[in-house]
Design a protein around this motif. Sequence first.
Motif, PDB file in Angstrom:
ATOM      1  N   ASP A  38     -49.640-111.172  -8.583  1.00 29.36           N
ATOM      2  CA  ASP A  38     -48.411-111.625  -7.951  1.00 29.36           C
ATOM      3  C   ASP A  38     -48.369-111.331  -6.467  1.00 29.36           C
ATOM      4  N   ASP A 287     -44.072-125.024  -0.865  1.00 31.23           N
ATOM      5  CA  ASP A 287     -44.231-124.323  -2.140  1.00 31.23           C
ATOM      6  C   ASP A 287     -42.920-124.264  -2.932  1.00 31.23           C
ATOM      7  N   ALA A 289     -40.202-125.266  -6.012  1.00 26.89           N
ATOM      8  CA  ALA A 289     -40.320-125.057  -7.455  1.00 26.89           C
ATOM      9  C   ALA A 289     -41.174-126.126  -8.125  1.00 26.89           C
ATOM     10  N   ASP A 291     -43.700-127.650  -6.936  1.00 28.64           N
ATOM     11  CA  ASP A 291     -45.089-127.703  -6.445  1.00 28.64           C
ATOM     12  C   ASP A 291     -45.830-126.381  -6.533  1.00 28.64           C
ATOM     13  N   LYS A 292     -45.261-125.391  -7.182  1.00 27.37           N
ATOM     14  CA  LYS A 292     -45.947-124.106  -7.297  1.00 27.37           C
ATOM     15  C   LYS A 292     -47.212-124.210  -8.141  1.00 27.37           C
ATOM     16  N   SER A 293     -47.284-125.234  -9.001  1.00 27.96           N
ATOM     17  CA  SER A 293     -48.470-125.441  -9.845  1.00 27.96           C
ATOM     18  C   SER A 293     -49.207-126.717  -9.442  1.00 27.96           C
ATOM     19  N   THR A 312     -46.581-117.322   4.658  1.00 23.23           N
ATOM     20  CA  THR A 312     -46.367-117.757   3.279  1.00 23.23           C
ATOM     21  C   THR A 312     -47.435-118.734   2.792  1.00 23.23           C
ATOM     22  N   ARG A 316     -52.797-118.839   0.221  1.00 23.18           N
ATOM     23  CA  ARG A 316     -52.932-119.978  -0.707  1.00 23.18           C
ATOM     24  C   ARG A 316     -53.921-121.017  -0.170  1.00 23.18           C
ATOM     25  N   GLY A 548     -50.555-124.502  -4.647  1.00 25.83           N
ATOM     26  CA  GLY A 548     -49.292-123.882  -5.021  1.00 25.83           C
ATOM     27  C   GLY A 548     -49.472-122.415  -5.398  1.00 25.83           C
ATOM     28  N   SER A 549     -48.414-121.633  -5.265  1.00 29.88           N
ATOM     29  CA  SER A 549     -48.515-120.180  -5.459  1.00 29.88           C
ATOM     30  C   SER A 549     -48.762-119.787  -6.907  1.00 29.88           C
ATOM     31  N   ASN A 550     -48.585-120.696  -7.856  1.00 24.57           N
ATOM     32  CA  ASN A 550     -48.848-120.382  -9.263  1.00 24.57           C
ATOM     33  C   ASN A 550     -50.261-120.767  -9.688  1.00 24.57           C
ATOM     34  N   ASN A 575     -46.237-122.736 -16.946  1.00 23.06           N
ATOM     35  CA  ASN A 575     -44.939-123.249 -16.517  1.00 23.06           C
ATOM     36  C   ASN A 575     -44.274-124.058 -17.635  1.00 23.06           C
TER      37      ASN A 575
END
Length: 575
Positions: A38, A287, A289, A291-293, A312, A316, A548-550, A575
């Motif tokens: 994380d 980034d 919600a 597009d996090k994946s 930020t 990534r 994306g961050s995920n 997700n």
Amino acid sequence: MTRKELLAMKYAKRVGQVIAAGVTLTLVATACGGGSDDAGSPTTTGTAGAKGGTVTVYHVNDVEHLDPQRNFVTDSSMIGKLITRTLTDYRYDAKAKKIVLENDLAASYESTPDFKTWTFKLKDGLKYEDGSPIVAADIKYGAERSFSADMQEGAPYAHEYLDCPGYKGPYIAGNNGGKGCTGIEVPDEKTVVFKLNRAVPTFEGTASMKVWSPVPKAKDTKTAYDNKPVSTGPYKIESYVRKKTLVLVRNENWDQKTDPLRNALPDKFIFKFGDAEATVDQRLFADGAADKSSVSFAGVQPENIAKTNGATVKDRVVESEDICRRYVAFNQQKPLLKNQKMREALYYGLDRTTYRDGRGGERLAAVVDSIIPDDMDGYKAEEHFKAPPEGDKEKAKALLTEAGYKGEKLTLGTADSGLAVKAAEAAQASWKAIGVNVDIRKIPGDNYYSTQQEDKSATDLITAGWCYDWASLATVVPPVLGPDTTAPNKAAQNNYGRSNVGWDKMAELAKETDKAKLTSGLSDLYAEIMKTAPLVPTVQDLNVYVVGSNIDNGVADPNTGGLIDLTQIGLKKAN
């Protein structure tokens, strides 16, 4: 359809030959981003994320083909890896930075001493998406499809290498009276034998091409098969709306135990076509919600590169290089360019640093001195001209005088996309600085190479590029500098300079069965041909992506155009 062409835009046709089983190609590509925790630390070692979830992939264009016998471009090839398996295939080991040849559908293979007969044994437990078994006859039928006139966009190796002269594919003459291509034999359901018309010492590398993928005859819908090929990979097509979306979901009949190449962690992939690359940049930088994946097949646009250093964003970022090399060919069918001194003047006169800047700058391109990748066996640093990256204006001007140049105009052909045009303008300015008059002709990208392959429509100076299908000089030197395999007195389709130097030696080397001698022979021959200045190498593309961050394990595969490797990707949290 050509062999493997680096489109003057972004995506690449592919051609190549040679890595022995168990031999790896070491790369200097870097891959990072998509942290495994994380805190967002970079992932560089091939970690595995959570199983499940949906990955969204943005792509400005719909892919060219998904039909395995027609799939021969890097973007569609990457998607194809999710739904199509081959006899062998390459896996990028991000930790070791190596491309490794693995057995995919094949359990084993062997050749006769003359390398003209190759026998592959299939693994147990292989199934299509409907649960039916994959059998050797399906490999034969798939290869036979590539002989059809409707399938010519794909890799050419079946109709170039197989010993079945005059064969025209399965759709006419009752598929050769039911015999099909007589160069392929299927003694049982697990065995397929390829009889070749020449020695191919590393056919195991050729077998990685999708042209050798199985197709069940009963499910063949000819050209419509492009819309929904029957899956042999970990995913199958749920829906496909051309130019809009492609949705892949799990193929429950795929068995991980048979597949050393694909992690298949996400449950679903959604490909969204048509969004502008700059718009996608903004979404991935933000980034949000939704597009996090998400990832994109388009690298970060040059104007947005500085933003990748943001707090930020920087964790990534995925950076890589690919195996392709760009160059400018000098068309020797043109009167001015028959003069070697003129070609040498153009070679010395090109400032490759400004050309690199036209391609996006140091983060997106690197100057090269050869069309042979410097990590390929047989590469040698250029030692004849020794032109510095910025060129040598004085040397160029002296050569122009020797050539008797009197100000005649030359035309430089380029695809009409942004970076291609900017690079062409940089080349034009370089040559203007030494006194050569060059006009730029912009050609639509979708028919750029077909235009340059026609003698009557080819320009004087031709921007081009080349990528190999597997690592061997036999997939670089003959296709770029040699003759047409079907018309020996004509330049190969991708020999844009129409050079005919060294063709006799190439013919000799084509009979060579010792891999080391083949490599050294082609390496020496390349050096000799390049002394005549048939082309000037320019740059290799570099890739900068934001994910994306995920996204977990966001590494790029140099062997597939440097694209994000969807076979290894995962999500930190489903997700």
